[in-house]
Design a protein around this motif. Structure first.
Motif, PDB file in Angstrom:
ATOM      1  N   ASN A 247       4.280   1.055  -5.156  1.00 50.51           N
ATOM      2  CA  ASN A 247       4.373   0.922  -3.698  1.00 50.51           C
ATOM      3  C   ASN A 247       5.324  -0.203  -3.277  1.00 50.51           C
ATOM      4  O   ASN A 247       5.035  -0.964  -2.348  1.00 50.51           O
ATOM      5  CB  ASN A 247       2.986   0.715  -3.079  1.00 50.51           C
TER       6      ASN A 247
ATOM      7  N   THR B  21       0.857  -1.173   0.000  1.00 53.53           N
ATOM      8  CA  THR B  21       0.000   0.000   0.000  1.00 53.53           C
ATOM      9  C   THR B  21       0.893   1.223   0.000  1.00 53.53           C
ATOM     10  O   THR B  21       2.108   1.131   0.221  1.00 53.53           O
ATOM     11  CB  THR B  21      -0.915   0.053   1.239  1.00 53.53           C
ATOM     12  N   ARG B  22       0.285   2.381  -0.226  1.00 53.75           N
ATOM     13  CA  ARG B  22       1.071   3.606  -0.250  1.00 53.75           C
ATOM     14  C   ARG B  22       1.737   3.860   1.102  1.00 53.75           C
ATOM     15  O   ARG B  22       2.887   4.282   1.170  1.00 53.75           O
ATOM     16  CB  ARG B  22       0.172   4.788  -0.626  1.00 53.75           C
ATOM     17  N   GLU B  23       1.017   3.585   2.175  1.00 55.71           N
ATOM     18  CA  GLU B  23       1.555   3.830   3.517  1.00 55.71           C
ATOM     19  C   GLU B  23       2.474   2.710   3.985  1.00 55.71           C
ATOM     20  O   GLU B  23       3.377   2.930   4.780  1.00 55.71           O
ATOM     21  CB  GLU B  23       0.403   3.987   4.521  1.00 55.71           C
TER      22      GLU B  23
ATOM     23  N   PRO C 242       4.575   0.139   2.008  1.00 58.88           N
ATOM     24  CA  PRO C 242       5.058  -0.487   0.777  1.00 58.88           C
ATOM     25  C   PRO C 242       5.676  -1.857   1.040  1.00 58.88           C
ATOM     26  O   PRO C 242       6.137  -2.153   2.146  1.00 58.88           O
ATOM     27  CB  PRO C 242       6.121   0.502   0.279  1.00 58.88           C
TER      28      PRO C 242
END
Length: 262
Positions: free
Chosen positions: A189, A141-143, A145
């Motif tokens: 990501n 995920t973006r938060e 990776p």
């Protein structure tokens, strides 16, 4: 959740360590297992991995892939990818540790030795990453990776005194490849970083240690010791943690200052 767990916790992560049966790979696998990750290990010798997995299972979950993990060959890589895909729907951390070295005088340096080193250290590295990106992307995920951590060497930017031409060249290539991949995979990501160890008491180095002694080997190391198992495990665990989620494209020497201060 404590602040340490928030920033550095690895419990529940799924990790694959190539060349995980001994040496640096075994040290890194042990650190992740003790931190609560599910760790898969593979190598060209499944029996070595099986013994290591049995030992590390006393601390947590460690699984040896039951296939010859020869990353230098398409067949070996396909077997690893097939095993991982059949067992997991996602992969949080890929640690590419498997590597080869060949030393010979310049006039006698064989093409077969050069090919063996580059097939594993560069080509195999690239194509295994290519084929495992779908599993990594599924975990990313973006938060938070997914992570690729490649084990390079200070010989990739610090000229060794031994005639290991293919090894030093391959490690320099793997460093540049990792930086290139970091740029390409950031948007998906996935971070890509390199740990470049100094002298580690591996099987490859044992002959030198036996011949001249550790004190002689480390006399030019600013911190006067070899790279240790905890140094490698701790650095890999940091790069896989939340604390390093915004770090990518870095080649990090873990060498007591050898490559950067001499």
């Amino acid at each position: 959740m404590t602040i340490l767990e928030q920033y550095f916790g690895l419990a529940g992560k799924t990790v694959l360590v190539t060349g995980g049966g001994r040496g640096i790979g075994e040290s890194i696998a042990e650190g992740f297992v003790k931190a609560g990750a599910k760790v898969y290990i593979c190598s060209r010798k499944p029996e070595t991995c099986a013994a290591t997995a049995e030992r590390l299972s006393a601390f947590g979950t460690c699984i040896a892939l039951p296939v010859p993990g020869d990353i230098s060959s398409a067949e070996g890589r396909a077997a690893i990818v097939a095993e991982m895909t059949s067992r997991e729907s996602s992969l949080d951390v890929l640690i590419n540790n498997a590597g080869a070295l060949w030393a010979a005088p310049l006039a006698e340096y064989p093409e077969s030795g050069w090919d063996k080193v580059f097939d594993l250290n560069v080509k195999g590295l690239f194509f295994l990453i290519r084929d495992l990106v779908p599993l990594l992307e599924a975990a990313a995920t973006r938060e938070t990776p997914a992570r690729i951590i490649n084990i390079g060497s200070i010989d990739g930017f610090h000229i060794p005194k031994h005639e290991t031409y293919a090894y030093s060249s391959s490690k320099a290539a793997s460093h540049q490849l990792s930086i290139h991949l970091a740029d390409q995979l950031a948007g998906r990501n996935i971070t890509v970083n390199v740990i470049a160890p100094g002298m580690f008491p591996s099987k490859m180095m044992q002959g030198t240690l036996d011949r001249v002694g550790e004190d002689k080997v480390t006399e030019k190391v600013p911190m006067r010791r070899l790279t240790g198992p905890d140094d490698m495990a701790g650095t890999a665990m940091f790069l896989a943690s939340h604390a390093a989620s915004y770090i990518t494209g870095v080649v990090l020497p873990v060498d007591g200052g050898t490559a950067t201060t001499l």
